[in-house]
Design a protein around this motif. Structure first.
Motif, PDB file in Angstrom:
ATOM      1  N   ARG A  75       0.829  -1.204   0.000  1.00  0.00           N
ATOM      2  CA  ARG A  75       0.000   0.000   0.000  1.00  0.00           C
ATOM      3  C   ARG A  75       0.867   1.259   0.000  1.00  0.00           C
ATOM      4  O   ARG A  75       0.504   2.278  -0.573  1.00  0.00           O
TER       5      ARG A  75
ATOM      6  N   ASP B 104     -10.832  -5.017   7.624  1.00  0.00           N
ATOM      7  CA  ASP B 104      -9.905  -6.000   8.175  1.00  0.00           C
ATOM      8  C   ASP B 104     -10.614  -6.937   9.153  1.00  0.00           C
ATOM      9  O   ASP B 104     -10.391  -8.156   9.149  1.00  0.00           O
TER      10      ASP B 104
ATOM     11  N   ARG C  19     -12.795  -9.377   7.254  1.00  0.00           N
ATOM     12  CA  ARG C  19     -11.994 -10.458   6.685  1.00  0.00           C
ATOM     13  C   ARG C  19     -11.636 -11.490   7.742  1.00  0.00           C
ATOM     14  O   ARG C  19     -11.750 -12.701   7.523  1.00  0.00           O
TER      15      ARG C  19
ATOM     16  N   GLY D 287      -5.946  -8.410   1.552  1.00  0.00           N
ATOM     17  CA  GLY D 287      -6.049  -7.670   0.298  1.00  0.00           C
ATOM     18  C   GLY D 287      -5.085  -8.187  -0.750  1.00  0.00           C
ATOM     19  O   GLY D 287      -5.433  -8.322  -1.931  1.00  0.00           O
TER      20      GLY D 287
ATOM     21  N   SER E 227      -7.832  -5.211  -7.508  1.00  0.00           N
ATOM     22  CA  SER E 227      -7.826  -5.519  -6.084  1.00  0.00           C
ATOM     23  C   SER E 227      -9.271  -5.741  -5.632  1.00  0.00           C
ATOM     24  O   SER E 227     -10.205  -5.719  -6.436  1.00  0.00           O
ATOM     25  N   ALA E 228      -9.460  -5.959  -4.336  1.00  0.00           N
ATOM     26  CA  ALA E 228     -10.800  -6.207  -3.796  1.00  0.00           C
ATOM     27  C   ALA E 228     -11.680  -4.968  -3.943  1.00  0.00           C
ATOM     28  O   ALA E 228     -11.195  -3.839  -3.868  1.00  0.00           O
TER      29      ALA E 228
ATOM     30  N   PRO F  55     -14.497  -4.094   0.480  1.00  0.00           N
ATOM     31  CA  PRO F  55     -14.293  -2.695   0.887  1.00  0.00           C
ATOM     32  C   PRO F  55     -15.570  -1.860   0.804  1.00  0.00           C
ATOM     33  O   PRO F  55     -15.848  -1.045   1.691  1.00  0.00           O
TER      34      PRO F  55
END
Length: 307
Positions: free
Chosen positions: A88, A148, A151, A213, A224-225, A229
């Motif tokens: 990131r 987070d 997940r 991620g 990406s996801a 999100p």
């Protein structure tokens, strides 16, 4: 809420608009994107689902920043996406440049709004947005911990076979590999995780959460996801719009909490009509505090690059 603006009509922005529209959380949802037709096309596509999904929100999209005028909440998803193998932090320099331009538009067109930052690296960009606006920290915050924690809860459900409805997890720290899954504050209907899993399984879940991620990015390759999100954003927006005053992990500006200042980090916060209304300070044990400070050091290093 009368109007919510989403800046960035990419996959995360479009999914967010869809989730917010389906939930009728605003009378108007405005999408802004620099790519010609991207925001308008996304808005029209979602609008055409209204009769089938039963919502009344009106969606508009444009390249003109004036489209966000009067928004009460601005969600920033725009930015350079990660590619496989990138962290990131690797997209920091370009995304700071993009964010600075966005903040100029927001302060001009929606000066009374609240800002929810989603773009990565979210901790650093939340700090930058707060610094550039000069607004109270209650009005500028970021999304990371809700995603987070979701997940982590999903991985617990997959490991145990138990219902996600009973699984509650908490993740603190920066939104990166040094995030801090809080095992003491996670469990299944109030029962600690170790009653259902051995330590090896718990350790696997912690590591998978930290790289959640990246795992999706490696599998998809081309993106990406975005659904998870967007669902996390929707949970935060709902807490604010409906004044639920939910306690959710949020990237917030710290001013002495958790023995840290002049930094934005993921911590439990009360989200309600006032935005980020209060930081909830937990009593961390020595190991948790050490992990939190390690995560904080990484975020601080990126912030220092901007000074």
């Amino acid at each position: 809420m009368l109007k919510i603006a989403i800046i960035g009509a990419g996959r995360v922005g479009e999914s967010t608009a869809q989730f917010l529209a389906e939930s009728d959380l605003a009378r108007e949802i405005a999408l802004l994107d620099v790519r010609e037709g991207a925001a308008a096309g996304a808005a029209l596509d979602i609008q055409e689902t209204a009769p089938l999904l039963g919502f009344d929100a009106r969606l508009i999209g444009d390249t003109d920043p004036g489209v966000i005028a009067g928004a009460e909440l601005v969600i920033i998803t725009a930015g350079l996406p990660r590619k496989p193998g990138m962290s990131r932090s690797d997209v920091l320099d370009k995304n700071v440049e993009i964010l600075d331009s966005i903040i100029t538009d927001v302060t001009r067109e929606a000066p009374d709004s609240r800002i929810l930052v989603v773009s990565n690296p979210v901790d650093v960009l939340t700090y930058r947005a707060w610094e550039k606006t000069g607004w109270d920290r209650s009005r500028v915050f970021g999304q990371a911990g809700v995603l987070d924690a979701s997940r982590m809860a999903a991985f617990v459900a997959l490991e145990t076979g138990l219902s996600t409805r009973d699984i509650h997890t908490l993740v603190l720290g920066g939104h990166g590999d040094a995030m801090v899954p809080m095992l003491r504050y996670s469990g299944i209907n109030g029962i600690p995780l170790h009653h259902f899993m051995d330590q090896d399984a718990i350790d696997r879940i912690v590591e998978r959460t930290r790289h959640g991620g990246a795992e999706i990015l490696a599998l998809k390759q081309t993106s990406s996801a975005y659904d998870a999100p967007a669902a996390a954003i929707k949970a935060m927006v709902e807490a604010i719009v409906l004044d639920r005053r939910r306690v959710l992990p949020t990237v917030a500006l710290l001013n002495g909490e958790y023995r840290a200042s002049d930094v934005a980090m993921g911590v439990p916060c009360v989200l309600g009509a006032g935005g980020m209304e209060r930081i909830v300070e937990l009593d961390l044990n020595a190991a948790e505090h050490e992990a939190f400070m390690t995560s904080l050091a990484g975020v601080k290093a990126d912030i220092d690059r901007l000074k």
